[in-house]
Design a protein around this motif. Structure first.
Motif, PDB file in Angstrom:
ATOM      1  N   ARG A 532     -15.581 -47.309  -5.963  1.00  0.00           N
ATOM      2  CA  ARG A 532     -16.898 -46.704  -5.741  1.00  0.00           C
ATOM      3  C   ARG A 532     -17.561 -46.452  -7.077  1.00  0.00           C
ATOM      4  NH1 ARG A 532     -14.716 -42.477  -1.327  1.00  0.00           N
ATOM      5  NH2 ARG A 532     -14.742 -43.848   0.490  1.00  0.00           N
ATOM      6  N   VAL A 533     -18.816 -46.808  -7.132  1.00  0.00           N
ATOM      7  CA  VAL A 533     -19.587 -46.587  -8.345  1.00  0.00           C
ATOM      8  C   VAL A 533     -20.806 -45.759  -7.983  1.00  0.00           C
ATOM      9  CG1 VAL A 533     -20.749 -48.804  -8.040  1.00  0.00           C
ATOM     10  CG2 VAL A 533     -20.816 -47.688 -10.253  1.00  0.00           C
ATOM     11  N   SER A 534     -21.126 -44.804  -8.829  1.00  0.00           N
ATOM     12  CA  SER A 534     -22.243 -43.907  -8.544  1.00  0.00           C
ATOM     13  C   SER A 534     -23.562 -44.595  -8.850  1.00  0.00           C
ATOM     14  CB  SER A 534     -22.118 -42.635  -9.379  1.00  0.00           C
ATOM     15  OG  SER A 534     -23.220 -41.777  -9.142  1.00  0.00           O
ATOM     16  N   SER A 538     -26.437 -42.534  -4.305  1.00  0.00           N
ATOM     17  CA  SER A 538     -25.195 -42.433  -3.530  1.00  0.00           C
ATOM     18  C   SER A 538     -24.078 -43.170  -4.256  1.00  0.00           C
ATOM     19  CB  SER A 538     -25.404 -43.034  -2.135  1.00  0.00           C
ATOM     20  OG  SER A 538     -25.715 -44.417  -2.239  1.00  0.00           O
ATOM     21  N   TRP A 539     -22.938 -43.267  -3.578  1.00  0.00           N
ATOM     22  CA  TRP A 539     -21.814 -44.039  -4.089  1.00  0.00           C
ATOM     23  C   TRP A 539     -21.796 -45.398  -3.393  1.00  0.00           C
ATOM     24  CZ3 TRP A 539     -18.392 -42.623  -7.939  1.00  0.00           C
ATOM     25  CH2 TRP A 539     -18.478 -41.307  -8.381  1.00  0.00           C
ATOM     26  N   GLU A 540     -21.717 -46.471  -4.183  1.00  0.00           N
ATOM     27  CA  GLU A 540     -21.696 -47.831  -3.646  1.00  0.00           C
ATOM     28  C   GLU A 540     -20.297 -48.411  -3.823  1.00  0.00           C
ATOM     29  OE1 GLU A 540     -23.707 -52.238  -4.505  1.00  0.00           O
ATOM     30  OE2 GLU A 540     -24.349 -50.466  -5.636  1.00  0.00           O
ATOM     31  N   THR A 541     -19.793 -49.118  -2.806  1.00  0.00           N
ATOM     32  CA  THR A 541     -18.466 -49.731  -2.889  1.00  0.00           C
ATOM     33  C   THR A 541     -18.598 -51.183  -3.340  1.00  0.00           C
ATOM     34  OG1 THR A 541     -17.579 -48.293  -1.156  1.00  0.00           O
ATOM     35  CG2 THR A 541     -16.367 -50.320  -1.628  1.00  0.00           C
ATOM     36  N   TRP A 589     -11.153 -43.871 -12.232  1.00  0.00           N
ATOM     37  CA  TRP A 589     -10.713 -42.557 -11.748  1.00  0.00           C
ATOM     38  C   TRP A 589      -9.894 -42.721 -10.481  1.00  0.00           C
ATOM     39  CZ3 TRP A 589     -12.224 -37.772 -14.020  1.00  0.00           C
ATOM     40  CH2 TRP A 589     -13.106 -37.901 -15.100  1.00  0.00           C
ATOM     41  N   PRO A 590      -8.910 -41.851 -10.254  1.00  0.00           N
ATOM     42  CA  PRO A 590      -8.089 -41.940  -9.037  1.00  0.00           C
ATOM     43  C   PRO A 590      -8.913 -41.638  -7.793  1.00  0.00           C
ATOM     44  CG  PRO A 590      -7.569 -39.944 -10.270  1.00  0.00           C
ATOM     45  CD  PRO A 590      -8.471 -40.760 -11.140  1.00  0.00           C
ATOM     46  N   ALA A 591      -8.375 -42.057  -6.644  1.00  0.00           N
ATOM     47  CA  ALA A 591      -9.119 -41.972  -5.382  1.00  0.00           C
ATOM     48  C   ALA A 591      -9.525 -40.548  -5.034  1.00  0.00           C
ATOM     49  CB  ALA A 591      -8.276 -42.570  -4.253  1.00  0.00           C
ATOM     50  N   ASN A 592      -8.758 -39.559  -5.438  1.00  0.00           N
ATOM     51  CA  ASN A 592      -9.067 -38.175  -5.073  1.00  0.00           C
ATOM     52  C   ASN A 592     -10.035 -37.502  -6.041  1.00  0.00           C
ATOM     53  OD1 ASN A 592      -7.457 -37.920  -7.293  1.00  0.00           O
ATOM     54  ND2 ASN A 592      -5.807 -36.766  -6.279  1.00  0.00           N
ATOM     55  N   ALA A 593     -10.656 -38.310  -6.915  1.00  0.00           N
ATOM     56  CA  ALA A 593     -11.518 -37.731  -7.944  1.00  0.00           C
ATOM     57  C   ALA A 593     -12.999 -37.944  -7.676  1.00  0.00           C
ATOM     58  CB  ALA A 593     -11.159 -38.328  -9.300  1.00  0.00           C
ATOM     59  N   GLU A 609     -23.152 -46.056 -24.755  1.00  0.00           N
ATOM     60  CA  GLU A 609     -23.671 -45.836 -23.401  1.00  0.00           C
ATOM     61  C   GLU A 609     -23.296 -46.935 -22.406  1.00  0.00           C
ATOM     62  OE1 GLU A 609     -27.863 -45.363 -23.789  1.00  0.00           O
ATOM     63  OE2 GLU A 609     -27.710 -43.354 -24.672  1.00  0.00           O
ATOM     64  N   ASN A 610     -22.738 -48.046 -22.882  1.00  0.00           N
ATOM     65  CA  ASN A 610     -22.429 -49.150 -21.969  1.00  0.00           C
ATOM     66  C   ASN A 610     -21.058 -48.936 -21.311  1.00  0.00           C
ATOM     67  OD1 ASN A 610     -22.763 -51.520 -20.567  1.00  0.00           O
ATOM     68  ND2 ASN A 610     -22.086 -52.843 -22.242  1.00  0.00           N
ATOM     69  N   TYR A 611     -21.000 -47.939 -20.464  1.00  0.00           N
ATOM     70  CA  TYR A 611     -19.762 -47.635 -19.743  1.00  0.00           C
ATOM     71  C   TYR A 611     -20.097 -47.316 -18.292  1.00  0.00           C
ATOM     72  CZ  TYR A 611     -21.054 -42.713 -19.861  1.00  0.00           C
ATOM     73  OH  TYR A 611     -21.716 -41.523 -19.689  1.00  0.00           O
ATOM     74  N   LEU A 612     -19.051 -47.310 -17.452  1.00  0.00           N
ATOM     75  CA  LEU A 612     -19.239 -47.057 -16.030  1.00  0.00           C
ATOM     76  C   LEU A 612     -18.047 -46.276 -15.510  1.00  0.00           C
ATOM     77  CD1 LEU A 612     -21.242 -47.880 -13.699  1.00  0.00           C
ATOM     78  CD2 LEU A 612     -19.684 -49.772 -13.224  1.00  0.00           C
ATOM     79  N   ASP A 613     -18.308 -45.185 -14.819  1.00  0.00           N
ATOM     80  CA  ASP A 613     -17.248 -44.443 -14.129  1.00  0.00           C
ATOM     81  C   ASP A 613     -17.120 -44.981 -12.715  1.00  0.00           C
ATOM     82  OD1 ASP A 613     -16.313 -42.284 -15.945  1.00  0.00           O
ATOM     83  OD2 ASP A 613     -18.445 -41.734 -15.922  1.00  0.00           O
ATOM     84  N   VAL A 614     -15.893 -45.353 -12.314  1.00  0.00           N
ATOM     85  CA  VAL A 614     -15.660 -45.827 -10.951  1.00  0.00           C
ATOM     86  C   VAL A 614     -14.464 -45.093 -10.369  1.00  0.00           C
ATOM     87  CG1 VAL A 614     -16.584 -48.117 -11.494  1.00  0.00           C
ATOM     88  CG2 VAL A 614     -14.120 -47.736 -11.574  1.00  0.00           C
ATOM     89  N   VAL A 615     -14.415 -45.028  -9.051  1.00  0.00           N
ATOM     90  CA  VAL A 615     -13.351 -44.317  -8.349  1.00  0.00           C
ATOM     91  C   VAL A 615     -12.649 -45.286  -7.402  1.00  0.00           C
ATOM     92  CG1 VAL A 615     -12.805 -42.405  -6.798  1.00  0.00           C
ATOM     93  CG2 VAL A 615     -14.661 -42.168  -8.472  1.00  0.00           C
ATOM     94  N   GLU A 616     -11.325 -45.259  -7.422  1.00  0.00           N
ATOM     95  CA  GLU A 616     -10.539 -46.129  -6.547  1.00  0.00           C
ATOM     96  C   GLU A 616     -10.886 -45.880  -5.076  1.00  0.00           C
ATOM     97  OE1 GLU A 616      -6.396 -45.935  -9.194  1.00  0.00           O
ATOM     98  OE2 GLU A 616      -6.526 -45.003  -7.213  1.00  0.00           O
ATOM     99  N   VAL A 617     -10.864 -46.969  -4.296  1.00  0.00           N
ATOM    100  CA  VAL A 617     -10.978 -46.866  -2.843  1.00  0.00           C
ATOM    101  C   VAL A 617      -9.653 -47.346  -2.266  1.00  0.00           C
ATOM    102  CG1 VAL A 617     -12.154 -47.641  -0.767  1.00  0.00           C
ATOM    103  CG2 VAL A 617     -13.469 -47.210  -2.854  1.00  0.00           C
TER     104      VAL A 617
END
Length: 682
Positions: A532-534, A538-541, A589-593, A609-617
């Motif tokens: 998931r990326v913010s 919203s959050w997009e998968t 980031w782990p799924a629970n984050a 600035e060229n970075y992206l936070d993503v969360v496991e699904v």
């Protein structure tokens, strides 16, 4: 220019020799990293407007590289040709705006092509069937997209549509197009490449074409040359009674393979044995072909239209070299390798050639990497071509197991044909040679009579039992090879080789399906996982593969949100800035984050600035995490190339100076300096 022209020239790369296609005059080029910027020199010229050439032209254009295409034919073929698109090729097509989705939407429903059917005729007894789609093929666990069944000529239509959207034009030989062709985004039809001359400054290509009935020639200068040229009704009945992709038909009247490209449209390709010179192409008139179709269908059909008849010879060969002339002349697709049509490796391997090559050509022409980087294309792709050749040959042997079980030994037919051509038979009149051949084949087909091939006959029962065993054990012709499709790996080339020795040697091809096991070893394709990326609202998968840019040469560094990895990321940004290569950092980031991703990365990575936070699904609570899938700890890191393959891995974290580690990783991948693997302990 045919495939043979380009391929045979590479057997004699450092000689001057004439062939039907013309000649290559090769001499050593300078080691200069610069290219001509003269408007009269095209950055990249692609020979061949088949799927590989068109895909390469799209990828290069998206990366900002001017290119144009030469095509010897005056129009695009409507012959169905290749039709199976494997997982990895579909992943490449996801990088081309909406192409994978368009293919999925336009192809026939999966239930109409998932089976191979073996029968006595299309309306007769079924000897057996094989379903090539497994439940996991639909679940999209190891890939964000599934395989597809889509005729090559339809694929070319979609590729041309994509090219039109990025302002490509399909041109004839009109003089008004000559200058614009050098500006890129042109496909010049009716132009055959007849000679190539490599100079210190560029590649001179001579193309012949017809204009007002006269054969003329045109000289084109380019920096890099890439050769990619090679290679209501019955449908309704099969839709309702026995849908499938391939129908292997054996009876006393005829033997053949019917490839159902589209049951709903009634579009088929029929393959039958062909034995020249006793048989000629003229012997297969549309009417004779209709009669063969009736024999294989088991009944006469009122609405059969024979659109085209072509001879075809099976090949299994790989060019000795994929690059030459200081890495400025390059082969891809059928120009570099040709396989038996067993497993659909031809077009798919070529598309993956283009994907491997595009970012390297762009890196060189944009001044990011030296010309020597292009040699890693051969280093990486030739072993894959050799392996796929062996795999397709093994799969073809599996296909021959079925007729052998039925009492039809294909080697006997070939031996008889050879005797007729080379021994006593060669002195006989052609009519008698033909009669001998027909007689032998008739005797062979007699093995398929219903009186013999049935459960009541001991010999027939034994043969049918053997046939069932072949199907049950998966020893017949296979369609999917997930382990090889997604799991192929580059062991050397534009990457930092793994410091860990191989536990086992790569498994030799067997021709049987093996499942893909995700791997984050250097040289492997980046494993797929939904994340998931913010976004602004919203959050997009998306897939991890979507994190790799398709519109610029950009590397991806994947890290966990821990302090040591942030240090590594800052070092990567600094090294990349010095090397003038774009790099993006992905913080996994782990799924629970989901609710914990705040401003930590922003503070840790500033001013970058060229970075992206993503969360496991995770698919379920017990599904493996991203780092488990990669068989790593969250202290590790991955550097991913623009073609989704892993360039460098720190499995347990970086020991020592992170800046030095990143410098070595980028330098090795871009060919800027040799790296001593023993020095890179990670």
């Amino acid at each position: 220019m045919g495939v043979s022209g380009f391929m045979r020239r590479f057997t004699y790369l450092f000689k001057t020799k004439t062939y039907p296609f013309g000649y290559i005059q090769s001499r050593a080029l300078s080691n200069s990293k610069t290219f001509s910027t003269n408007d009269a020199v095209l950055p990249v010229l692609i020979v061949g407007a088949g799927p590989v050439g068109l895909v390469l032209s799209i990828l290069l254009t998206k990366l900002g590289i001017k290119c144009s295409v030469l095509e010897k034919n005056k129009s695009f073929s409507k012959h169905p040709q290749a039709h199976f698109i494997n997982n990895r090729s579909m992943e490449v097509f996801r990088k081309v705006d909406g192409l994978a989705e368009e293919i999925e939407k336009s192809q026939p429903p999966v239930d109409l092509w998932r089976k191979f059917i073996y029968c006595t005729s299309l309306t007769g007894s079924i000897l057996g069937s094989v379903d090539h789609m497994k439940p996991q093929d639909f679940e999209k666990v190891v890939s964000p997209v599934s395989v597809a069944h889509f005729s090559q000529y339809k694929l070319i239509r979609l590729l041309l549509k994509q090219l039109e959207n990025i302002n490509f034009k399909v041109c004839t030989s009109e003089a008004s197009e000559r200058h614009s062709f050098l500006q890129g985004r042109r496909i010049l039809m009716g132009h055959e490449c007849v000679s190539i001359n490599a100079t210190d400054h560029c590649i001179d290509v001579t193309a012949s074409f017809l204009e007002e009935g006269k054969l003329k020639q045109r000289n084109i200068k380019c920096n890099i040359l890439v050769g990619t040229d090679g290679a209501g009704n019955l449908g309704e009945y099969l839709l309702n009674e026995r849908p499938g992709m391939l129908f292997f038909i054996f009876n006393t009247e005829a033997i053949g393979v019917l490839v159902a490209h589209d049951l709903k449209q009634g579009e088929f390709v029929l393959q039958i044995p062909f034995y020249p010179p006793q048989q000629n192409l003229e012997d297969f008139s549309p009417e004779i072909c209709k009669q063969l179709i009736f024999k294989l269908a088991g009944q006469e059909l009122s609405d059969v239209s024979v659109i085209d008849v072509k001879p075809w010879v099976m090949h299994a060969e790989v060019a000795q070299k994929f690059v030459c002339c200081d890495n400025r002349i390059i082969l891809a697709g059928d120009a570099a390798h040709r396989f038996p049509p067993a497993g659909g490796f031809g077009m798919n391997t070529g598309i993956q050639d283009a994907h491997n090559l595009a970012w390297k050509v762009a890196s060189v022409l944009q001044g990011i990497a030296p010309l020597s980087l292009l040699h890693t294309y051969e280093t990486e792709r030739k072993p894959i071509a050799n392996f796929n050749t062996a795999l397709s040959v093994e799969n073809f042997k599996a296909a021959m197991a079925v007729p052998s079980a039925l009492g039809l030994d294909p080697t006997i037919a070939n031996s008889v044909h050879q005797v007729i051509n080379e021994a006593v038979g060669s002195f006989l009149p052609s009519v008698l040679q033909r009669a001998m051949l027909d007689g032998i084949f008739k005797v062979g087909r007699a093995q398929l009579s219903e009186s013999l091939l049935n459960e009541s006959n001991p010999l027939g029962s034994s043969r049918l039992a053997k046939l069932r065993h072949i199907f049950e054990e998966g020893k017949s012709l296979q369609l999917q090879f997930p382990a090889e499709d997604l799991g192929f790996r580059y062991f050397e080339g534009a990457l930092v080789p793994d410091t860990e020795p191989l536990v086992t040697a790569p498994e030799a091809p067997t021709g049987r399906r093996r499942d893909y096991i995700p791997s984050a070893d250097p040289g492997s394709r980046l494993p797929h996982m939904n994340v998931r990326v913010s976004t602004s609202s919203s959050w997009e998968t998306i897939s991890t593969l979507d994190l790799v840019a398709g519109d610029k040469v950009e590397f991806l560094l994947i890290i966990a949100p821990i302090e040591e990895s942030y240090h590594l990321a800052r070092a990567a940004f600094k090294v990349a800035e010095d090397l003038k290569v774009s790099t993006r950092v992905c913080v996994m980031w782990p799924a629970n984050a989901v609710n914990k991703v705040e401003a930590r990365s922003k503070a840790a990575l500033a001013p970058w600035e060229n970075y992206l936070d993503v969360v496991e699904v995770k698919r379920s609570s017990d599904s493996p995490s991203w780092w488990n899938i990669c068989q790593m700890t969250d202290k590790g890191a991955l550097l991913v190339r623009p073609d989704d393959h892993i360039a460098w891995r720190a499995k347990l974290g970086v020991n020592g100076d992170p800046s030095l580690a990143m410098e070595k990783a980028f330098s090795a991948t871009l060919g800027l300096r040799p790296v001593n693997v023993e020095e890179t302990t990670l």
